[in-house]
Motif scaffolding. Structure first.
Motif, PDB file in Angstrom:
ATOM      1  N   THR A  41       0.728  -1.142   0.042  1.00  0.00           N
ATOM      2  CA  THR A  41      -0.068   0.036  -0.063  1.00  0.00           C
ATOM      3  C   THR A  41       0.903   1.122  -0.026  1.00  0.00           C
ATOM      4  O   THR A  41       0.618   2.075  -0.875  1.00  0.00           O
ATOM      5  N   LEU A  42       1.645   1.195   1.044  1.00  0.00           N
ATOM      6  CA  LEU A  42       2.567   2.527   1.111  1.00  0.00           C
ATOM      7  C   LEU A  42       3.713   2.756  -0.249  1.00  0.00           C
ATOM      8  O   LEU A  42       3.819   3.760  -0.595  1.00  0.00           O
ATOM      9  N   THR A  43       3.872   1.591  -0.708  1.00  0.00           N
ATOM     10  CA  THR A  43       4.920   1.544  -1.991  1.00  0.00           C
ATOM     11  C   THR A  43       4.175   2.227  -3.119  1.00  0.00           C
ATOM     12  O   THR A  43       4.627   2.868  -3.850  1.00  0.00           O
ATOM     13  N   LEU A  44       2.856   1.747  -3.367  1.00  0.00           N
ATOM     14  CA  LEU A  44       1.724   2.264  -4.378  1.00  0.00           C
ATOM     15  C   LEU A  44       1.523   3.748  -4.087  1.00  0.00           C
ATOM     16  O   LEU A  44       1.570   4.760  -5.088  1.00  0.00           O
ATOM     17  N   ILE A  45       1.319   4.206  -2.877  1.00  0.00           N
ATOM     18  CA  ILE A  45       1.289   5.477  -2.487  1.00  0.00           C
ATOM     19  C   ILE A  45       2.409   6.373  -3.036  1.00  0.00           C
ATOM     20  O   ILE A  45       2.341   7.370  -3.678  1.00  0.00           O
ATOM     21  N   ALA A  46       3.479   5.828  -2.680  1.00  0.00           N
ATOM     22  CA  ALA A  46       5.071   6.589  -3.323  1.00  0.00           C
ATOM     23  C   ALA A  46       5.075   6.786  -4.517  1.00  0.00           C
ATOM     24  O   ALA A  46       5.550   7.629  -4.989  1.00  0.00           O
ATOM     25  N   ASP A  47       4.855   5.615  -5.132  1.00  0.00           N
ATOM     26  CA  ASP A  47       5.007   5.567  -6.753  1.00  0.00           C
ATOM     27  C   ASP A  47       3.932   6.395  -7.385  1.00  0.00           C
ATOM     28  O   ASP A  47       4.486   7.189  -8.319  1.00  0.00           O
ATOM     29  N   ARG A  48       2.729   6.688  -6.944  1.00  0.00           N
ATOM     30  CA  ARG A  48       2.057   7.662  -7.224  1.00  0.00           C
ATOM     31  C   ARG A  48       2.135   9.159  -7.290  1.00  0.00           C
ATOM     32  O   ARG A  48       2.024  10.079  -8.044  1.00  0.00           O
ATOM     33  N   LEU A  49       2.827   9.266  -5.971  1.00  0.00           N
ATOM     34  CA  LEU A  49       3.394  10.646  -5.689  1.00  0.00           C
ATOM     35  C   LEU A  49       4.433  11.086  -6.489  1.00  0.00           C
ATOM     36  O   LEU A  49       4.405  12.322  -7.104  1.00  0.00           O
ATOM     37  N   LYS A  50       5.187  10.368  -7.292  1.00  0.00           N
ATOM     38  CA  LYS A  50       6.352  10.630  -8.144  1.00  0.00           C
ATOM     39  C   LYS A  50       5.785  10.944  -9.443  1.00  0.00           C
ATOM     40  O   LYS A  50       6.278  11.614 -10.383  1.00  0.00           O
ATOM     41  N   SER A  51       4.528  10.471  -9.809  1.00  0.00           N
ATOM     42  CA  SER A  51       3.977  10.910 -11.168  1.00  0.00           C
ATOM     43  C   SER A  51       2.901  12.033 -11.183  1.00  0.00           C
ATOM     44  O   SER A  51       2.063  12.166 -12.119  1.00  0.00           O
ATOM     45  N   LEU A  52       2.601  12.486  -9.962  1.00  0.00           N
ATOM     46  CA  LEU A  52       1.526  13.620  -9.765  1.00  0.00           C
ATOM     47  C   LEU A  52       1.716  14.655 -10.664  1.00  0.00           C
ATOM     48  O   LEU A  52       2.998  15.095 -10.944  1.00  0.00           O
ATOM     49  N   SER A  53       0.754  15.475 -11.065  1.00  0.00           N
ATOM     50  CA  SER A  53       0.861  16.646 -12.052  1.00  0.00           C
ATOM     51  C   SER A  53       1.585  17.939 -10.735  1.00  0.00           C
ATOM     52  O   SER A  53       1.160  17.701  -9.484  1.00  0.00           O
ATOM     53  N   PRO A  54       2.160  18.938 -11.102  1.00  0.00           N
ATOM     54  CA  PRO A  54       2.752  19.878 -10.571  1.00  0.00           C
ATOM     55  C   PRO A  54       1.459  20.446  -9.284  1.00  0.00           C
ATOM     56  O   PRO A  54       1.598  20.679  -8.042  1.00  0.00           O
ATOM     57  N   GLN A  55       0.379  20.708  -9.754  1.00  0.00           N
ATOM     58  CA  GLN A  55      -0.709  21.304  -8.910  1.00  0.00           C
ATOM     59  C   GLN A  55      -1.154  20.500  -7.913  1.00  0.00           C
ATOM     60  O   GLN A  55      -1.228  20.834  -6.654  1.00  0.00           O
ATOM     61  N   THR A  56      -1.231  19.204  -8.315  1.00  0.00           N
ATOM     62  CA  THR A  56      -1.726  18.084  -7.249  1.00  0.00           C
ATOM     63  C   THR A  56      -0.531  18.024  -6.126  1.00  0.00           C
ATOM     64  O   THR A  56      -0.939  17.565  -5.093  1.00  0.00           O
ATOM     65  N   ALA A  57       0.947  18.014  -6.493  1.00  0.00           N
ATOM     66  CA  ALA A  57       1.850  17.695  -5.813  1.00  0.00           C
ATOM     67  C   ALA A  57       2.306  18.804  -5.162  1.00  0.00           C
ATOM     68  O   ALA A  57       3.680  18.547  -4.628  1.00  0.00           O
ATOM     69  N   LYS A  58       1.709  19.913  -5.007  1.00  0.00           N
ATOM     70  CA  LYS A  58       2.088  21.019  -4.458  1.00  0.00           C
ATOM     71  C   LYS A  58       2.730  20.726  -2.990  1.00  0.00           C
ATOM     72  O   LYS A  58       2.055  20.186  -2.162  1.00  0.00           O
ATOM     73  N   GLN A  59       4.190  21.156  -2.690  1.00  0.00           N
ATOM     74  CA  GLN A  59       4.500  21.093  -1.417  1.00  0.00           C
ATOM     75  C   GLN A  59       4.611  22.361  -0.722  1.00  0.00           C
ATOM     76  O   GLN A  59       4.817  23.401  -1.220  1.00  0.00           O
ATOM     77  N   GLY A  60       5.018  22.042   0.711  1.00  0.00           N
ATOM     78  CA  GLY A  60       5.404  23.635   1.259  1.00  0.00           C
ATOM     79  C   GLY A  60       5.206  23.369   2.768  1.00  0.00           C
ATOM     80  O   GLY A  60       5.352  22.082   3.029  1.00  0.00           O
ATOM     81  N   ILE A  61       5.020  23.974   3.951  1.00  0.00           N
ATOM     82  CA  ILE A  61       5.029  23.818   5.211  1.00  0.00           C
ATOM     83  C   ILE A  61       3.584  23.389   5.444  1.00  0.00           C
ATOM     84  O   ILE A  61       2.450  23.562   4.776  1.00  0.00           O
ATOM     85  N   ILE A  62       3.555  22.271   6.197  1.00  0.00           N
ATOM     86  CA  ILE A  62       2.208  21.654   6.593  1.00  0.00           C
ATOM     87  C   ILE A  62       2.004  21.396   8.154  1.00  0.00           C
ATOM     88  O   ILE A  62       3.114  21.467   8.775  1.00  0.00           O
ATOM     89  N   HIS A  63       0.628  21.615   8.357  1.00  0.00           N
ATOM     90  CA  HIS A  63       0.622  21.336  10.077  1.00  0.00           C
ATOM     91  C   HIS A  63       0.998  19.794  10.339  1.00  0.00           C
ATOM     92  O   HIS A  63       1.677  19.631  11.211  1.00  0.00           O
ATOM     93  N   ALA A  64       0.764  18.984   9.578  1.00  0.00           N
ATOM     94  CA  ALA A  64       0.980  17.533   9.627  1.00  0.00           C
ATOM     95  C   ALA A  64       0.473  16.598  10.684  1.00  0.00           C
ATOM     96  O   ALA A  64       0.641  15.416  10.664  1.00  0.00           O
ATOM     97  N   ASP A  65      -0.766  17.440  11.527  1.00  0.00           N
ATOM     98  CA  ASP A  65      -1.001  16.625  12.694  1.00  0.00           C
ATOM     99  C   ASP A  65      -2.606  17.121  12.934  1.00  0.00           C
ATOM    100  O   ASP A  65      -3.021  17.384  14.277  1.00  0.00           O
ATOM    101  N   LEU A  66      -3.596  17.437  11.912  1.00  0.00           N
ATOM    102  CA  LEU A  66      -4.971  17.996  12.025  1.00  0.00           C
ATOM    103  C   LEU A  66      -5.740  16.958  12.503  1.00  0.00           C
ATOM    104  O   LEU A  66      -6.710  16.679  11.783  1.00  0.00           O
ATOM    105  N   ASN A  67      -5.365  16.201  13.469  1.00  0.00           N
ATOM    106  CA  ASN A  67      -6.555  15.298  13.791  1.00  0.00           C
ATOM    107  C   ASN A  67      -7.458  15.839  14.957  1.00  0.00           C
ATOM    108  O   ASN A  67      -7.067  17.277  15.531  1.00  0.00           O
ATOM    109  N   MET A  68      -8.648  15.034  15.565  1.00  0.00           N
ATOM    110  CA  MET A  68      -9.580  16.006  16.122  1.00  0.00           C
ATOM    111  C   MET A  68      -8.952  16.401  17.491  1.00  0.00           C
ATOM    112  O   MET A  68      -9.567  17.405  18.009  1.00  0.00           O
ATOM    113  N   SER A  69      -8.123  15.779  18.050  1.00  0.00           N
ATOM    114  CA  SER A  69      -7.524  16.302  19.286  1.00  0.00           C
ATOM    115  C   SER A  69      -6.666  17.477  19.291  1.00  0.00           C
ATOM    116  O   SER A  69      -6.273  18.243  20.151  1.00  0.00           O
TER     117      SER A  69
END
Length: 325
Positions: free
Chosen positions: A187-215
């Motif tokens: 599963t994680l390998t498929l996710i990583a492989d898909r990330l490598k082929s995303l369009s620039p708009q979908t693959a936009k990176q930058g600063i993220i919160h990274a932990d936006l769970n309910m708590s």
């Protein structure tokens, strides 16, 4: 320890503190009430409960970068946030010795509220607002250019590789079978492989919160949504935050989180597929963080087979899982 904390708090001008332990997770957190005036604060001792939660974010530079980010949010947006305090000598971070080890500490203004629940995001308007608030947060992040990449975690493809190493420990600890780990790896390998082929708009990176769970989302007495606990913020795919927020809404209103974030932009199939991958990554990230925490082992034994059967296998078979969480 309370005596040491009281001494530390005096450096921040809090002379008569009442200290209550809240939890010990990525940090030890305490509610502090200044009994002389009734003002509340959040005290954090940056001491993670397991090694898998430790990282560059616990260094002095890492903590200072988080506190500077909170200042930027307060100064450059209408988002409510926990503003950090400084000592009399204008320091954001102070050291303390706990159990023979030195840890960094920081203090934030207290925000009154309760944790988000699925009921809070059960209306289209509320779910839309949560998505729009993530978009507003990302706009603020774009203004924070002083942060150094080496001071914060990296949530790119390398994080997926790290998660696999941490999750593999579950087989050694006999928490789940090698077959279950093989499903996670695929599963994680498929996710990583898909990330490598995303369009620039979908693959936009930058600063993220990274932990936006309910708590980490408060609902204030006025009904405002407040994002808290930026201690894991770092650099990664922006859609990761969107995916985590989508997990905080029931399936009936989950689409409205995306509408709130993207506005008039089109929701392409590529974006949906990427978000589904990040939803799974967020879940696996939690497993990785708590893998060495013995108190979570019975939960992992129970949940991992269900996760593999109900989420991973359909994902690997090309089925849509956005509404199945």
């Amino acid at each position: 320890m309370d005596d040491k904390l009281a001494q530390l708090l005096r450096e921040y001008g809090i002379a008569s503190p009442e200290i209550t332990l809240l939890r010990h997770n990525e940090n030890r957190t305490f509610k502090v009430t200044d009994t002389s005036n009734g003002t509340d604060y959040l005290l954090r001792v940056h001491d993670p409960i397991t090694t898998n939660l430790a990282g560059v974010q616990h260094t002095r530079h890492g903590i200072e970068s988080e506190l500077q980010l909170l200042r930027i949010i307060a100064q450059k947006s209408n988002l409510v946030t926990q503003v950090p305090l400084t000592t009399f000598s204008n320091q954001l971070v102070t050291p303390i010795e706990v159990d023979g080890h030195q840890h960094n500490c920081s203090i934030l203004r207290w925000i009154e509220g309760r944790n988000l629940t699925l009921e809070d995001s059960a209306t289209a308007d509320a779910a839309y607002q949560l998505g729009a608030q993530v978009a507003a947060l990302h706009q603020v992040f774009d203004a924070y250019t002083e942060v150094q990449r080496e001071d914060r975690p990296d949530y790119g493809i390398r994080r997926i590789e790290q998660m696999l190493t941490q999750i593999r420990r579950g087989v050694e600890l006999e928490l789940f079978s090698p077959d279950h780990y093989a499903t996670v790896e695929k599963t994680l390998t498929l996710i990583a492989d898909r990330l490598k082929s995303l369009s620039p708009q979908t693959a936009k990176q930058g600063i993220i919160h990274a932990d936006l769970n309910m708590s980490n989302i408060l609902v204030t007495p006025r009904g405002e949504f407040v994002f808290i606990d930026y201690s894991l913020f770092g650099f990664g795919y922006r859609l990761f935050d969107v995916a985590m927020m989508a997990l905080n809404a029931p399936k009936e209103t989950r689409e409205h989180v995306l509408k709130g974030y993207f506005g008039q932009e089109s929701l392409t199939q590529e974006r949906y597929a990427a978000i589904e991958g990040f939803m799974l990554s967020a879940v696996f990230g939690y497993y990785a963080f708590v893998m060495e925490h013995e108190a979570a082992h019975s939960w992992i034994r129970e949940r991992m087979p269900l996760l593999c059967e109900n989420r991973c296998k359909p994902f690997l078979n090309g089925e849509r899982i956005f509404l199945s969480f």
